[in-house]
Each structure stands twice: as structure tokens, then as C-alpha cells.
Design a protein around this motif. Structure first.
Motif, PDB file in Angstrom:
ATOM      1  N   PRO A   9       0.997  -1.151  -0.105  1.00 51.41           N
ATOM      2  CA  PRO A   9       0.087   0.050  -0.124  1.00 51.41           C
ATOM      3  C   PRO A   9       0.622   1.165  -0.040  1.00 51.41           C
ATOM      4  O   PRO A   9       2.093   1.137   0.530  1.00 51.41           O
ATOM      5  CB  PRO A   9      -0.713  -0.011   1.130  1.00 51.41           C
ATOM      6  N   SER A  10       0.234   2.342  -0.586  1.00 44.87           N
ATOM      7  CA  SER A  10       1.189   3.438  -0.798  1.00 44.87           C
ATOM      8  C   SER A  10       1.151   4.251   0.662  1.00 44.87           C
ATOM      9  O   SER A  10       0.064   3.942   1.237  1.00 44.87           O
ATOM     10  CB  SER A  10       0.486   4.521  -1.832  1.00 44.87           C
ATOM     11  N   THR A  11       1.783   5.038   0.624  1.00 43.62           N
ATOM     12  CA  THR A  11       1.977   6.013   1.885  1.00 43.62           C
ATOM     13  C   THR A  11       0.669   6.796   2.265  1.00 43.62           C
ATOM     14  O   THR A  11       0.081   6.672   3.313  1.00 43.62           O
ATOM     15  CB  THR A  11       2.961   7.004   1.901  1.00 43.62           C
ATOM     16  N   GLY A  12       0.052   7.210   1.104  1.00 40.77           N
ATOM     17  CA  GLY A  12      -1.356   7.774   1.089  1.00 40.77           C
ATOM     18  C   GLY A  12      -2.361   6.927   1.618  1.00 40.77           C
ATOM     19  O   GLY A  12      -3.073   7.331   2.685  1.00 40.77           O
ATOM     20  N   GLN A  13      -2.221   5.695   1.092  1.00 39.09           N
ATOM     21  CA  GLN A  13      -3.353   4.619   1.668  1.00 39.09           C
ATOM     22  C   GLN A  13      -3.275   4.546   2.980  1.00 39.09           C
ATOM     23  O   GLN A  13      -4.464   4.341   3.972  1.00 39.09           O
ATOM     24  CB  GLN A  13      -3.088   3.323   0.776  1.00 39.09           C
ATOM     25  N   THR A  16      -4.514   7.440   5.047  1.00 41.79           N
ATOM     26  CA  THR A  16      -6.041   7.376   5.015  1.00 41.79           C
ATOM     27  C   THR A  16      -6.466   6.257   5.961  1.00 41.79           C
ATOM     28  O   THR A  16      -7.713   6.746   6.801  1.00 41.79           O
ATOM     29  CB  THR A  16      -6.431   7.102   3.627  1.00 41.79           C
ATOM     30  N   VAL A  17      -5.973   5.318   5.928  1.00 40.78           N
ATOM     31  CA  VAL A  17      -6.653   4.168   6.756  1.00 40.78           C
ATOM     32  C   VAL A  17      -6.468   4.745   8.338  1.00 40.78           C
ATOM     33  O   VAL A  17      -7.307   4.290   9.248  1.00 40.78           O
ATOM     34  CB  VAL A  17      -6.028   2.647   6.716  1.00 40.78           C
ATOM     35  N   VAL A  18      -5.156   5.110   8.565  1.00 40.75           N
ATOM     36  CA  VAL A  18      -4.981   5.440  10.044  1.00 40.75           C
ATOM     37  C   VAL A  18      -6.051   6.512  10.575  1.00 40.75           C
ATOM     38  O   VAL A  18      -6.343   6.605  11.684  1.00 40.75           O
ATOM     39  CB  VAL A  18      -3.629   5.926  10.308  1.00 40.75           C
ATOM     40  N   LEU A  20      -8.835   7.404   9.294  1.00 46.25           N
ATOM     41  CA  LEU A  20     -10.271   6.782   9.279  1.00 46.25           C
ATOM     42  C   LEU A  20     -10.298   6.011  10.717  1.00 46.25           C
ATOM     43  O   LEU A  20     -11.436   5.970  11.352  1.00 46.25           O
ATOM     44  CB  LEU A  20     -10.686   6.123   8.067  1.00 46.25           C
ATOM     45  N   ALA A  21      -9.265   5.214  11.060  1.00 49.21           N
ATOM     46  CA  ALA A  21      -9.393   4.616  12.345  1.00 49.21           C
ATOM     47  C   ALA A  21      -9.439   5.200  13.529  1.00 49.21           C
ATOM     48  O   ALA A  21     -10.166   4.995  14.409  1.00 49.21           O
ATOM     49  CB  ALA A  21      -8.211   3.376  12.332  1.00 49.21           C
ATOM     50  N   VAL A  22      -8.637   6.349  13.513  1.00 47.60           N
ATOM     51  CA  VAL A  22      -8.684   7.437  14.591  1.00 47.60           C
ATOM     52  C   VAL A  22     -10.011   8.079  14.902  1.00 47.60           C
ATOM     53  O   VAL A  22     -10.689   8.180  15.774  1.00 47.60           O
ATOM     54  CB  VAL A  22      -7.622   8.487  14.607  1.00 47.60           C
ATOM     55  N   LEU A  23     -10.595   8.551  13.410  1.00 42.54           N
ATOM     56  CA  LEU A  23     -12.066   8.985  13.498  1.00 42.54           C
ATOM     57  C   LEU A  23     -13.057   8.133  13.740  1.00 42.54           C
ATOM     58  O   LEU A  23     -14.217   8.840  14.538  1.00 42.54           O
ATOM     59  CB  LEU A  23     -12.290   9.775  12.139  1.00 42.54           C
ATOM     60  N   GLY A  24     -13.077   6.983  13.421  1.00 50.51           N
ATOM     61  CA  GLY A  24     -13.772   5.926  13.820  1.00 50.51           C
ATOM     62  C   GLY A  24     -13.912   5.706  15.423  1.00 50.51           C
ATOM     63  O   GLY A  24     -15.142   5.715  16.179  1.00 50.51           O
ATOM     64  N   ALA A  25     -12.509   5.496  16.021  1.00 53.43           N
ATOM     65  CA  ALA A  25     -12.564   5.607  17.297  1.00 53.43           C
ATOM     66  C   ALA A  25     -13.128   6.436  18.051  1.00 53.43           C
ATOM     67  O   ALA A  25     -13.891   6.394  19.008  1.00 53.43           O
ATOM     68  CB  ALA A  25     -11.043   5.177  17.832  1.00 53.43           C
ATOM     69  N   LEU A  26     -12.826   7.880  17.865  1.00 48.69           N
ATOM     70  CA  LEU A  26     -13.279   8.974  18.317  1.00 48.69           C
ATOM     71  C   LEU A  26     -14.842   9.221  18.126  1.00 48.69           C
ATOM     72  O   LEU A  26     -15.922   9.575  19.113  1.00 48.69           O
ATOM     73  CB  LEU A  26     -12.878  10.221  17.718  1.00 48.69           C
TER      74      LEU A  26
END
Length: 280
Positions: A9-13, A16-18, A20-26
């Protein structure tokens, strides 16, 4: 022998995943904290932001359901919600059908008034609605609450139906008239079934609104505590000098369970209905 290298996976991907994971946890944390607080004692709730209670206190749910009467509030909320949904769907569909399929004098003015009233806060209309319901002798009744919630403007639902019905071909009605169908037969047997994407959207949105609304049921049930809904019933945990925070958290979880269940069960239907409405 050639081997296929797995694409990294690219750095941008990864970023993005990290994110989204942080926003989902919040996003999930407040609800997880509420569930955790419902299993703690009131002093333990304010000892920190941890999610694991020292010892689960299931009595909080028992106290909320039986001693405080949330079982009765749950039934009241179910009656009010189902009645409001049915009333809103029928009213909005009929009004939207007239606005979408017929031309009459003052139609544009009427739509303009609808749009103006769409921005009026609920507090501005609660007094006339209460007075009218009292004159109809429906105050402090389930029917009064349903009428107060479902017989208002419902501008968004009406305009959704109007926009959908406007795009349907006129040949549908002409064919039904040739078969001897009257206006109501055409509406209920031809037009309304075709508007299922809008109906699904209106049902879900109205359900969420009616289940969680606070102000109008509070005003309409001031002298009849047994008619309270879940949103209003939670105020019994708040006293003049103290608040039962653990009981309040348990009551909040009870009131949220049906909302979360319906959202999980119908989220795909909701998205599909919106997509179908846009395609049409």
C-alpha cells in the motif's frame, strides 16, 4: 519460475486508513463510554475515562426498567413512534402528490411558504400546537402527542414526495383512468407503491425523530407522567440536589438500543432508497 509480488500500500493509503481508524474510534468512544457508565456506580463514573468497570452493576438496568417505569415509557414511545410514522407518510404522500402532479393558482406561493416554515424552530410553534390540541381535547393522550408530532408541516417529507411524483410519467395515471380507477385508487394502488424509495426514507427519518423528540412530549404529558416517552422519562433521574448518573446512563442505553438496532437493520435500505430516489 516467476512469482507475483504483493503490491504494497502507498503512503497515502496508509495515512488514510490510520486517519479513518482514529476518526472511527473518536466517533464510537462516546457510545462505548455511555455503555460503560451504565455498568458503574455514580462515584466510579467520575474517577476517570476508562471503559472497563471495576465490577459491572447490572442493577442499574433493573432499577431503570422496573423501579423508574421505563418499561411503560418504552411502550408509550413505541405507540407514539408508530402512529407518527403512519400519519407522516400518509399526509406527506398525499400533499406531495397534489403538489407534484397538479397545477393550481398560488402553488408557487404555497411552496414558498413551506420553505419559510421549514426554518422555524420548534419552540416557535409549540404554543399554538398545544392550544389547538387542548381545544380538540387530546392533550395528555397518546393521540394528542401523535397529532402534534405528525400533523405539522413535515415540509422535507412533502417536498421529497412532490419531487418524486413530478418525475413519474403521466401515462400511468391515464392508463389507470381508462381502467375506471378514481383519484384515490390511482394514488394508493399506482403512485404510492412506485414511491417506495421516498417512503423508505421518510419512514426511517420520521422514526428517528419521533423516538428521540423531547420538547413536545414533555409539554403534552406534564400532568400525565404515565404517558411519558423515553426521552422525557430520563428526567426522573435528575433531582433538585443530586443526579443518579449511573441510572441515567442505563436509561440512555435502553432508549438508544432500538435506534441502533433499526439503523443497523435498515442502513442498506436507507442508502438504496436514497440512491433510487436520485436515479429517478
Amino acid at each position: 519460475m516467476s512469482t507475483r509480488s504483493r503490491r504494497r500500500p502507498s503512503t497515502g493509503q496508509v495515512v488514510t486508513v490510520v486517519l479513518l481508524a482514529v476518526l472511527g474510534a473518536l466517533w464510537v468512544y462516546p457510545f462505548a463510554w455511555l455503555v460503560s457508565a451504565s455498568l458503574k456506580t455514580s462515584p466510579e463514573i467520575f474517577n476517570g475515562l476508562g471503559l472497563v468497570p471495576e465490577e459491572p452493576v447490572w442493577e442499574n438496568y433493573t432499577r431503570a426498567w422496573t423501579e423508574v417505569g421505563f418499561g411503560n415509557y418504552f411502550v408509550n414511545t413505541l405507540i407514539v413512534t408508530v402512529g407518527t410514522v403512519l400519519l407522516v407518510v400518509i399526509r406527506s404522500a398525499l400533499a406531495g402528490y397534489v403538489l407534484g402532479r397538479y397545477d393550481f393558482i398560488g402553488k408557487k406561493i404555497l411552496v414558498g411558504l413551506f420553505l419559510i416554515t421549514f426554518f422555524l424552530p420548534e419552540g416557535y410553534t409549540i404554543i399554538p400546537i398545544t392550544q389547538l390540541t387542548d381545544q380538540l381535547r387530546l392533550l395528555n393522550t397518546h393521540a394528542g402527542v401523535i397529532l402534534g408530532l405528525g400533523a405539522g408541516g413535515q415540509i422535507a417529507s412533502t417536498l421529497l414526495y412532490a419531487g418524486y411524483f413530478r418525475r413519474l410519467p403521466k401515462e400511468l395515471e391515464e392508463t389507470a383512468r381508462l381502467d375506471g380507477a378514481g383519484p384515490f385508487t390511482i394514488f394508493f394502488r399506482v403512485m404510492l407503491p412506485l414511491a417506495w424509495p421516498i417512503t423508505a426514507t421518510v419512514v426511517i427519518l420520521t422514526y428517528l425523530f419521533a423516538w428521540n423528540v423531547y420538547l413536545l412530549p414533555l409539554v403534552f404529558t406534564l400532568s400525565e407522567p404515565d404517558l411519558r416517552t423515553l426521552a422525557v422519562g430520563m428526567t426522573v433521574f435528575v433531582g433538585e440536589r443530586s443526579t443518579d448518573w449511573s441510572g441515567l446512563a442505563a436509561a440512555a442505553v435502553i432508549s438508544l438500543i432500538p435506534v441502533v438496532a433499526v439503523f443497523v437493520a435498515l442502513q442498506r435500505k436507507f442508502v438504496d432508497s436514497l440512491a433510487g430516489a436520485v436515479k429517478q
